[in-house]
Design a protein around this motif. Structure first.
Motif, PDB file in Angstrom:
ATOM      1  N   GLU A 371       6.971  -0.784  -8.788  1.00  0.00           N
ATOM      2  CA  GLU A 371       5.832  -1.965  -8.556  1.00  0.00           C
ATOM      3  C   GLU A 371       6.725  -3.103  -7.953  1.00  0.00           C
ATOM      4  O   GLU A 371       5.642  -3.684  -7.160  1.00  0.00           O
ATOM      5  N   ALA A 372       7.968  -3.177  -7.658  1.00  0.00           N
ATOM      6  CA  ALA A 372       8.412  -4.262  -6.993  1.00  0.00           C
ATOM      7  C   ALA A 372       7.966  -3.972  -5.459  1.00  0.00           C
ATOM      8  O   ALA A 372       8.014  -5.057  -4.624  1.00  0.00           O
ATOM      9  N   ALA A 373       7.996  -2.606  -5.092  1.00  0.00           N
ATOM     10  CA  ALA A 373       7.428  -2.314  -3.669  1.00  0.00           C
ATOM     11  C   ALA A 373       6.034  -2.950  -3.400  1.00  0.00           C
ATOM     12  O   ALA A 373       6.120  -3.489  -2.247  1.00  0.00           O
ATOM     13  N   ILE A 374       5.164  -2.603  -4.302  1.00  0.00           N
ATOM     14  CA  ILE A 374       3.673  -2.974  -4.107  1.00  0.00           C
ATOM     15  C   ILE A 374       3.664  -4.779  -4.085  1.00  0.00           C
ATOM     16  O   ILE A 374       3.126  -5.107  -3.223  1.00  0.00           O
ATOM     17  N   ASP A 375       4.632  -5.169  -5.153  1.00  0.00           N
ATOM     18  CA  ASP A 375       4.653  -6.825  -4.991  1.00  0.00           C
ATOM     19  C   ASP A 375       5.054  -7.277  -3.566  1.00  0.00           C
ATOM     20  O   ASP A 375       4.681  -8.186  -3.074  1.00  0.00           O
ATOM     21  N   ARG A 376       6.209  -6.716  -3.022  1.00  0.00           N
ATOM     22  CA  ARG A 376       7.121  -7.066  -1.841  1.00  0.00           C
ATOM     23  C   ARG A 376       5.940  -6.802  -0.854  1.00  0.00           C
ATOM     24  O   ARG A 376       5.871  -7.819  -0.087  1.00  0.00           O
ATOM     25  N   LEU A 377       5.200  -5.806  -0.768  1.00  0.00           N
ATOM     26  CA  LEU A 377       4.362  -5.546   0.557  1.00  0.00           C
ATOM     27  C   LEU A 377       3.137  -6.819   0.300  1.00  0.00           C
ATOM     28  O   LEU A 377       2.715  -7.263   1.446  1.00  0.00           O
ATOM     29  N   ARG A 378       2.798  -6.791  -0.961  1.00  0.00           N
ATOM     30  CA  ARG A 378       1.652  -7.999  -0.996  1.00  0.00           C
ATOM     31  C   ARG A 378       2.040  -9.348  -0.375  1.00  0.00           C
ATOM     32  O   ARG A 378       1.472 -10.075   0.062  1.00  0.00           O
ATOM     33  N   GLU A 379       3.340  -9.817  -0.650  1.00  0.00           N
ATOM     34  CA  GLU A 379       4.044 -10.884  -0.222  1.00  0.00           C
ATOM     35  C   GLU A 379       4.169 -10.807   1.467  1.00  0.00           C
ATOM     36  O   GLU A 379       3.941 -11.812   1.963  1.00  0.00           O
ATOM     37  N   LEU A 380       4.460  -9.845   1.878  1.00  0.00           N
ATOM     38  CA  LEU A 380       4.658  -9.561   3.403  1.00  0.00           C
ATOM     39  C   LEU A 380       3.101  -9.673   3.956  1.00  0.00           C
ATOM     40  O   LEU A 380       2.970 -10.133   5.159  1.00  0.00           O
ATOM     41  N   CYS A 381       2.309  -9.097   3.382  1.00  0.00           N
ATOM     42  CA  CYS A 381       0.907  -9.035   3.710  1.00  0.00           C
ATOM     43  C   CYS A 381      -0.145  -9.534   2.789  1.00  0.00           C
ATOM     44  O   CYS A 381      -1.024  -8.778   2.371  1.00  0.00           O
ATOM     45  N   PRO A 382      -0.283 -10.828   2.658  1.00  0.00           N
ATOM     46  CA  PRO A 382      -0.981 -11.491   1.680  1.00  0.00           C
ATOM     47  C   PRO A 382      -2.477 -11.248   1.749  1.00  0.00           C
ATOM     48  O   PRO A 382      -3.369 -11.446   0.942  1.00  0.00           O
ATOM     49  N   GLU A 383      -2.950 -10.944   3.096  1.00  0.00           N
ATOM     50  CA  GLU A 383      -4.539 -10.640   3.004  1.00  0.00           C
ATOM     51  C   GLU A 383      -4.863  -9.382   2.920  1.00  0.00           C
ATOM     52  O   GLU A 383      -6.108  -9.037   2.843  1.00  0.00           O
ATOM     53  N   ALA A 384      -3.808  -8.417   2.577  1.00  0.00           N
ATOM     54  CA  ALA A 384      -4.244  -7.181   2.479  1.00  0.00           C
ATOM     55  C   ALA A 384      -4.710  -6.842   1.223  1.00  0.00           C
ATOM     56  O   ALA A 384      -4.340  -7.425   0.079  1.00  0.00           O
TER      57      ALA A 384
END
Length: 478
Positions: A371-384
């Motif tokens: 889940e940490a991977a999805i959370d981190r990607l959301r931080e990197l790409c907040p519009e995604a």
């Protein structure tokens, strides 16, 4: 997502079906059903019959000898084989090989000379009238023979505000420029774009079944044993019926987005050099194969990736750098173990899983997103969107490579099969790392496209490409 449930791909469940109807009666039912139902707020992929060029079989003999895979699917060794197979093979148009003394543009100019000469000599002939073409692939699926049927036609591309065409693929501008350079030299489309349109009521399928019953079948077999058949249709009422069925469903571009963009550039170039282009000019349309969305199960296959340009990475280093976001297990060693690494990916439809080959110790590491991977990607790409963040290919490119490995500009080579990947990894050229990514299905691609998001270039390829050389679409008036 179920077929026909996405609001951008509305259901076509209007009007009656066509069981037990002849073609003429079915066409009449279509025209009466559709005459007043087209809603102005529903934008449609405007399709058109094209005044195509086809090979004169009396001149070239066997059609199988002159056709070729699309340039996207072409391997270097295939080009040499096809060059030797026939002097008028369309390989000389789509992938003209370099010759001693060539400068930039020489191969495209050579292709244009073949294109013009073959028309003058009668190797290629214009159709007598504008037509659409029913196109069918027949292939083995286990012990069964399976057919998939669609339409070859022109599709208008010049109204992006209408959202007629949806695409989920990022484009490499250098590739688009290559395609444009060839289009400009030859004023023609050679390989078709591949689009998907919804037909949940099977009305298009029934119409095509009826239309080919008494039609002329043009057929050939490719080197993989797939049979490609085509039936020219010039009857205006049948073409109109096809347009009415396909029209209410926007088109999802599954392959050939680069050719759409190249055609747009050619249209702009034509306006700049020849003045305003009429709305019915052939340059408004791009050669397109339209498949039914409902027939697209298992249409998309993964493109495997080999990364270079940086320092090779070890499996120990990989786990240390991505372990906070991924559960990692070293499962095999050596390039030949790619099939072992691929098995837990290919036998599951689970996104968030991938296998990475480490160039230093030649080990395969199976990586499962936490889940940490999805959370981190959301931080990197907040519009995604959540759907975008959960896809393995995005986790690979936007999280692992760009963020966790800090590999800003890797070189990437793509391999369509495990065998090709093994050959590449076992070759003399060192690689930093490689990746096996689970295939994306059409539902996911549709979701990403409608949300106006994009996937990395070459995320997928078609399981079976349409052949180039069955029809050519000239972009100038006769």
């Amino acid at each position: 997502m179920g077929r026909g449930t996405n609001p951008a791909f509305p259901s076509l469940a209007r009007g009656a079906g066509c069981d037990n109807l002849g073609l003429e009666a079915y066409n009449e039912s279509l025209f009466s059903t559709f005459h007043f139902v087209s809603a102005p707020e529903v934008f449609m992929p405007e399709i058109s019959a094209i005044r195509a060029l086809r090979y004169n079989l009396g001149h070239v003999g066997n059609l199988s000898d002159v056709v070729a895979p699309s340039v996207d699917a072409l391997r270097l060794e295939q080009r040499d084989i096809l060059y030797k197979r026939h002097p008028a093979g369309c390989i000389r148009l789509i992938a003209n090989r370099e010759e001693p003394g060539d400068v930039r543009g020489s191969s495209d100019q050579r292709a244009a000379k073949f294109w013009r000469r073959w028309q003058t000599e009668g190797v290629l002939q214009h159709e007598a009238a504008p037509e659409v073409y029913i196109y069918q692939q027949t292939f083995a699926d286990g012990d069964q023979s399976v057919s998939m049927r669609g339409i070859l036609c022109g599709v208008r591309f010049d109204s992006p505000e209408d959202r007629r065409l949806y695409s989920a693929s990022e484009m490499d501008d250098a590739i688009v420029q290559e395609r444009f350079d060839l289009v400009r030299q030859c004023a023609a489309n050679f390989s078709p774009v591949v689009g998907l349109c919804s037909d949940p009521g099977d009305r298009l399928q029934h119409l095509l079944d009826s239309a080919i019953q008494d039609g002329l079948e043009i057929t050939c077999v490719d080197d993989a044993g797939v049979r490609h058949s085509m039936w020219p249709i010039s009857d205006a009422r049948t073409i109109g019926a096809i347009q009415e069925i396909v029209g209410p469903s926007p088109m999802l571009v599954a392959a050939g987005e680069d050719r759409v963009r190249a055609s747009e550039r050619y249209f702009s170039w034509l306006q700049e050099h020849e003045g305003p282009v009429a709305s019915d000019h052939p340059a408004n349309f791009v050669l397109t194969l339209i498949w039914r969305l409902e027939d697209s199960v298992d249409l998309l296959h993964s493109s495997h990736r080999v990364f270079g340009g940086g320092n090779p990475i070890s499996s120990e280093d990989l786990v240390a750098r991505i372990g906070e976001c991924f559960t990692c297990n070293t499962i095999a060693e050596g390039p030949d173990a790619a099939e072992i690494a691929w098995t837990p990916i290919s036998t599951s439809d689970h996104q968030g899983r991938l296998a990475i080959y480490c160039g230093t110790d030649r080990r395969w590491v199976l990586c499962e997103a936490k889940e940490a991977a999805i959370d981190r990607l959301r931080e990197l790409c907040p519009e995604a969107s959540d759907e975008w963040c959960e896809l393995s290919v995005n986790l690979l490119h936007h999280l692992i490579i760009s963020d966790l490995l800090q590999d800003a500009t890797p070189t990437i080579q793509y391999r369509r099969t495990i065998e090709d990947l093994v050959t590449k990894l076992g070759g003399p050229e060192a690689c930093s790392y490689a990746a096996l990514v689970p295939p994306i299905d059409v539902d996911a691609m549709e979701t990403i496209a409608v949300q106006e998001e994009q996937l990395p270039a070459n995320t997928f390829h078609l399981a079976r490409e349409p052949l180039t050389g069955l029809v050519f679409n000239p972009l100038n008036r006769r």
